[in-house]
Scaffold this motif. Structure first.
Motif, PDB file in Angstrom:
ATOM      1  N   ILE A  13       0.836  -1.209   0.000  1.00 46.17           N
ATOM      2  CA  ILE A  13       0.000   0.000   0.000  1.00 46.17           C
ATOM      3  C   ILE A  13       0.865   1.252   0.000  1.00 46.17           C
ATOM      4  O   ILE A  13       0.658   2.165  -0.795  1.00 46.17           O
ATOM      5  N   VAL A  14       1.851   1.302   0.873  1.00 43.87           N
ATOM      6  CA  VAL A  14       2.733   2.466   0.947  1.00 43.87           C
ATOM      7  C   VAL A  14       3.533   2.618  -0.344  1.00 43.87           C
ATOM      8  O   VAL A  14       3.698   3.728  -0.861  1.00 43.87           O
ATOM      9  N   GLY A  15       3.996   1.519  -0.898  1.00 42.37           N
ATOM     10  CA  GLY A  15       4.730   1.558  -2.157  1.00 42.37           C
ATOM     11  C   GLY A  15       3.889   2.090  -3.302  1.00 42.37           C
ATOM     12  O   GLY A  15       4.372   2.874  -4.127  1.00 42.37           O
ATOM     13  N   SER A  16       2.624   1.690  -3.357  1.00 44.01           N
ATOM     14  CA  SER A  16       1.763   2.184  -4.433  1.00 44.01           C
ATOM     15  C   SER A  16       1.457   3.672  -4.259  1.00 44.01           C
ATOM     16  O   SER A  16       1.345   4.399  -5.247  1.00 44.01           O
ATOM     17  N   ILE A  17       1.355   4.143  -3.040  1.00 40.57           N
ATOM     18  CA  ILE A  17       1.132   5.571  -2.799  1.00 40.57           C
ATOM     19  C   ILE A  17       2.343   6.378  -3.250  1.00 40.57           C
ATOM     20  O   ILE A  17       2.206   7.400  -3.930  1.00 40.57           O
ATOM     21  N   VAL A  18       3.530   5.912  -2.902  1.00 46.44           N
ATOM     22  CA  VAL A  18       4.749   6.609  -3.309  1.00 46.44           C
ATOM     23  C   VAL A  18       4.879   6.601  -4.824  1.00 46.44           C
ATOM     24  O   VAL A  18       5.235   7.614  -5.433  1.00 46.44           O
ATOM     25  N   VAL A  22       5.104   9.990  -7.216  1.00 48.40           N
ATOM     26  CA  VAL A  22       6.225  10.224  -8.127  1.00 48.40           C
ATOM     27  C   VAL A  22       5.711  10.430  -9.551  1.00 48.40           C
ATOM     28  O   VAL A  22       6.144  11.342 -10.252  1.00 48.40           O
ATOM     29  N   ARG A  23       4.771   9.603  -9.979  1.00 50.07           N
ATOM     30  CA  ARG A  23       4.213   9.749 -11.323  1.00 50.07           C
ATOM     31  C   ARG A  23       3.476  11.065 -11.479  1.00 50.07           C
ATOM     32  O   ARG A  23       3.551  11.711 -12.524  1.00 50.07           O
ATOM     33  N   ALA A  24       2.749  11.491 -10.457  1.00 52.80           N
ATOM     34  CA  ALA A  24       2.010  12.753 -10.528  1.00 52.80           C
ATOM     35  C   ALA A  24       2.966  13.932 -10.631  1.00 52.80           C
ATOM     36  O   ALA A  24       2.716  14.879 -11.383  1.00 52.80           O
ATOM     37  N   LYS A  25       4.060  13.898  -9.901  1.00 51.96           N
ATOM     38  CA  LYS A  25       5.037  14.981  -9.979  1.00 51.96           C
ATOM     39  C   LYS A  25       5.701  15.020 -11.353  1.00 51.96           C
ATOM     40  O   LYS A  25       5.985  16.085 -11.880  1.00 51.96           O
ATOM     41  N   LYS A  26       5.954  13.861 -11.957  1.00 51.47           N
ATOM     42  CA  LYS A  26       6.552  13.812 -13.290  1.00 51.47           C
ATOM     43  C   LYS A  26       5.593  14.362 -14.347  1.00 51.47           C
ATOM     44  O   LYS A  26       6.027  14.875 -15.365  1.00 51.47           O
TER      45      LYS A  26
END
Length: 50
Positions: A13-18, A22-26
């Motif tokens: 869950i935490v990995g998918s949030i991170v 990251v994708r949203a910032k890119k």
């Protein structure tokens, strides 16, 4: 054994949030989670009326 399963689920869950952040910032979103992220000037909460 159940503790290991719970820990693995939490890590997933935490990995998918991170990964999402990251994708949203890119993509260039300034306010992640804001429906006006691509339209706003970077000041979150500006679209809310007092």
């Amino acid at each position: 054994m159940t503790n290991v399963i719970v820990v693995l689920i939490l890590v997933a869950i935490v990995g998918s949030i991170v990964w999402y952040l990251v994708r949203a910032k890119k993509r260039g979103e300034t306010c992640i989670g804001c429906p006006y992220a691509k339209q706003c000037s970077g000041k979150c909460g500006e679209h809310q009326k007092p």
